[in-house]
Design an enzyme around this catalytic site. Structure first.
Site, PDB file in Angstrom:
ATOM      1  N   LYS A  54       0.835  -1.206   0.000  1.00  0.00           N
ATOM      2  CA  LYS A  54       0.000   0.000   0.000  1.00  0.00           C
ATOM      3  C   LYS A  54       0.870   1.257   0.000  1.00  0.00           C
ATOM      4  O   LYS A  54       0.592   2.219  -0.715  1.00  0.00           O
ATOM      5  CB  LYS A  54      -0.924  -0.003   1.222  1.00  0.00           C
ATOM      6  CG  LYS A  54      -2.017  -1.063   1.150  1.00  0.00           C
ATOM      7  CD  LYS A  54      -2.761  -1.178   2.484  1.00  0.00           C
ATOM      8  CE  LYS A  54      -3.658  -2.391   2.518  1.00  0.00           C
ATOM      9  NZ  LYS A  54      -4.272  -2.629   3.824  1.00  0.00           N
ATOM     10  N   GLN A  98      -3.715  -0.827  10.233  1.00  0.00           N
ATOM     11  CA  GLN A  98      -3.742  -2.205   9.716  1.00  0.00           C
ATOM     12  C   GLN A  98      -4.276  -3.155  10.790  1.00  0.00           C
ATOM     13  O   GLN A  98      -3.833  -3.117  11.939  1.00  0.00           O
ATOM     14  CB  GLN A  98      -2.322  -2.615   9.277  1.00  0.00           C
ATOM     15  CG  GLN A  98      -2.228  -3.970   8.608  1.00  0.00           C
ATOM     16  CD  GLN A  98      -2.900  -4.036   7.230  1.00  0.00           C
ATOM     17  OE1 GLN A  98      -3.089  -3.017   6.563  1.00  0.00           O
ATOM     18  NE2 GLN A  98      -3.266  -5.225   6.805  1.00  0.00           N
ATOM     19  N   ASP A 121     -10.239   3.496   4.907  1.00  0.00           N
ATOM     20  CA  ASP A 121     -10.594   2.073   4.819  1.00  0.00           C
ATOM     21  C   ASP A 121     -12.107   1.876   4.832  1.00  0.00           C
ATOM     22  O   ASP A 121     -12.590   0.790   4.501  1.00  0.00           O
ATOM     23  CB  ASP A 121     -10.012   1.305   6.021  1.00  0.00           C
ATOM     24  CG  ASP A 121      -8.684   0.637   5.707  1.00  0.00           C
ATOM     25  OD1 ASP A 121      -8.519   0.138   4.578  1.00  0.00           O
ATOM     26  OD2 ASP A 121      -7.823   0.615   6.603  1.00  0.00           O
TER      27      ASP A 121
HETATM   28  N1  GUN Z   1      -6.379  -6.132   7.066  1.00  0.00           N
HETATM   29  C1  GUN Z   1      -6.778  -6.886   6.027  1.00  0.00           C
HETATM   30  N2  GUN Z   1      -7.271  -6.112   5.043  1.00  0.00           N
HETATM   31  C2  GUN Z   1      -7.189  -4.839   5.484  1.00  0.00           C
HETATM   32  C3  GUN Z   1      -7.539  -3.589   4.917  1.00  0.00           C
HETATM   33  O1  GUN Z   1      -8.041  -3.480   3.786  1.00  0.00           O
HETATM   34  N3  GUN Z   1      -7.273  -2.502   5.690  1.00  0.00           N
HETATM   35  C4  GUN Z   1      -6.745  -2.591   6.945  1.00  0.00           C
HETATM   36  N4  GUN Z   1      -6.569  -1.470   7.621  1.00  0.00           N
HETATM   37  N5  GUN Z   1      -6.398  -3.738   7.495  1.00  0.00           N
HETATM   38  C5  GUN Z   1      -6.627  -4.857   6.756  1.00  0.00           C
END
Ligand code: GUN
Length: 284
Positions: A54, A98, A121
């Site tokens: 990301k 995350q 998110d």
């Molecule tokens: N853990 C698994 N997928 C995601 C996501 O799309 N965003 C975040 N913040 N954590 C995750």
């Protein structure tokens, strides 16, 4: 029948190029660079890979990524203070926390501390609630990416029966809301569902987000279905596997996403789009 592959990787590349061009134009107009704060607690290998992907995608399109890597035993007070500081920082447009967090945390409680206007998110109850009302602000990235892919298909899916396997707040539940709002009839399956095979056999659209390789047998797929595989599990040989038996499913489906190269790149592309939206909100 051999299914047509839904090439999320190349579609995501197009979206990333559009985001990059938009940012470039805004910078030429004298605006600052957008910025995403990324918080990771601990050293979970899968989370570290996701976060690095990301951050790299951000940098490539001109979004600054500010990385806050905390030890696994970080306290709730310290994490709270960091989120508060980022909420108040006018130079930070989006905040990505995350998950899963280390065991001492309640993930949902922590996510609720993020300013909903920086919640790129789309996990905050405000954003999930707005989606439920049919007037989303930030849409959760994976379901948003899947809707974007569905809208590229030469196929009107709006009155179809969609069966979602997996009911997490990250994918399954917001996915159900997205499809409902689009006009689909939606079934969500979870651990307690009695006859999963029977549910999948009814589906015009199958979306699996569980993380168990080959959970969904290819011969359950209805002829002509749209098959979307969100599952991404790393096998002992290092390869990535989806939830759905790909070879047999692709003989029956009309459209299918591969793993890797299907939904994953779209999730990252939608995060970039949401960060750009947060940037625009912060300037307005
Ligand atoms: N853990 C698994 N997928 C995601 C996501 O799309 N965003 C975040 N913040 N954590 C995750």
């Amino acid at each position: 029948m051999t299914a047509q592959l839904i090439d999320g990787k190349s579609f995501a590349a197009t979206l990333r190029a559009e985001v990059a061009a938009d940012i470039q134009t805004q910078i030429q107009q004298g605006k600052r660079q957008p910025a995403l704060a990324v918080i990771l607690a601990g050293l979970d290998p899968a989370s570290m890979i996701y976060v690095n992907n990301k951050r790299q995608a951000c940098e490539e399109v001109g979004i600054q990524s500010h990385f806050h890597h905390l030890p696994a035993d970080v306290s709730e007070e310290t994490l709270f203070a960091l989120i508060q500081q980022l909420n108040q920082d006018p130079a930070v447009d989006g905040i990505l926390l995350q998950v899963p967090l280390p065991d001492q945390f309640n993930d949902k409680k922590m996510l609720e501390w993020i300013d909903p206007k920086k919640d790129v998110d789309g996990f905050h109850p405000y954003n999930l609630g707005r989606l439920a009302q049919g007037r989303p602000l930030f849409r959760s990235c994976t379901p948003f990416g899947i809707m974007t892919l569905l809208n590229t298909l030469p196929h009107d899916y709006r009155n179809q029966h969609a069966v979602i396997i997996g009911a997490s707040y990250i994918v399954g539940r917001p996915m159900a809301l997205e499809l409902l709002l689009a006009g689909c009839t939606v079934t969500i399956c979870q651990r307690s569902t009695r006859d999963l095979a029977e549910q999948v056999r009814q589906a015009d659209i199958v979306i699996s987000a569980v993380g168990i390789p080959n959970l969904i047998k290819g011969n359950w797929i209805k002829k002509g279905a749209i098959v979307i595989d969100v599952g991404t599990t790393r096998l002992p040989d290092g390869k990535l596997a989806g939830d759905i038996e790909f070879d047999e499913a692709s003989r029956r489906a009309a459209f299918i996403t591969p793993v890797p190269g299907g939904v994953g790149p779209m999730t990252v592309a939608m995060l970039l789009k949401n960060t750009l939206t947060a940037f625009s909100l912060s300037l307005s």
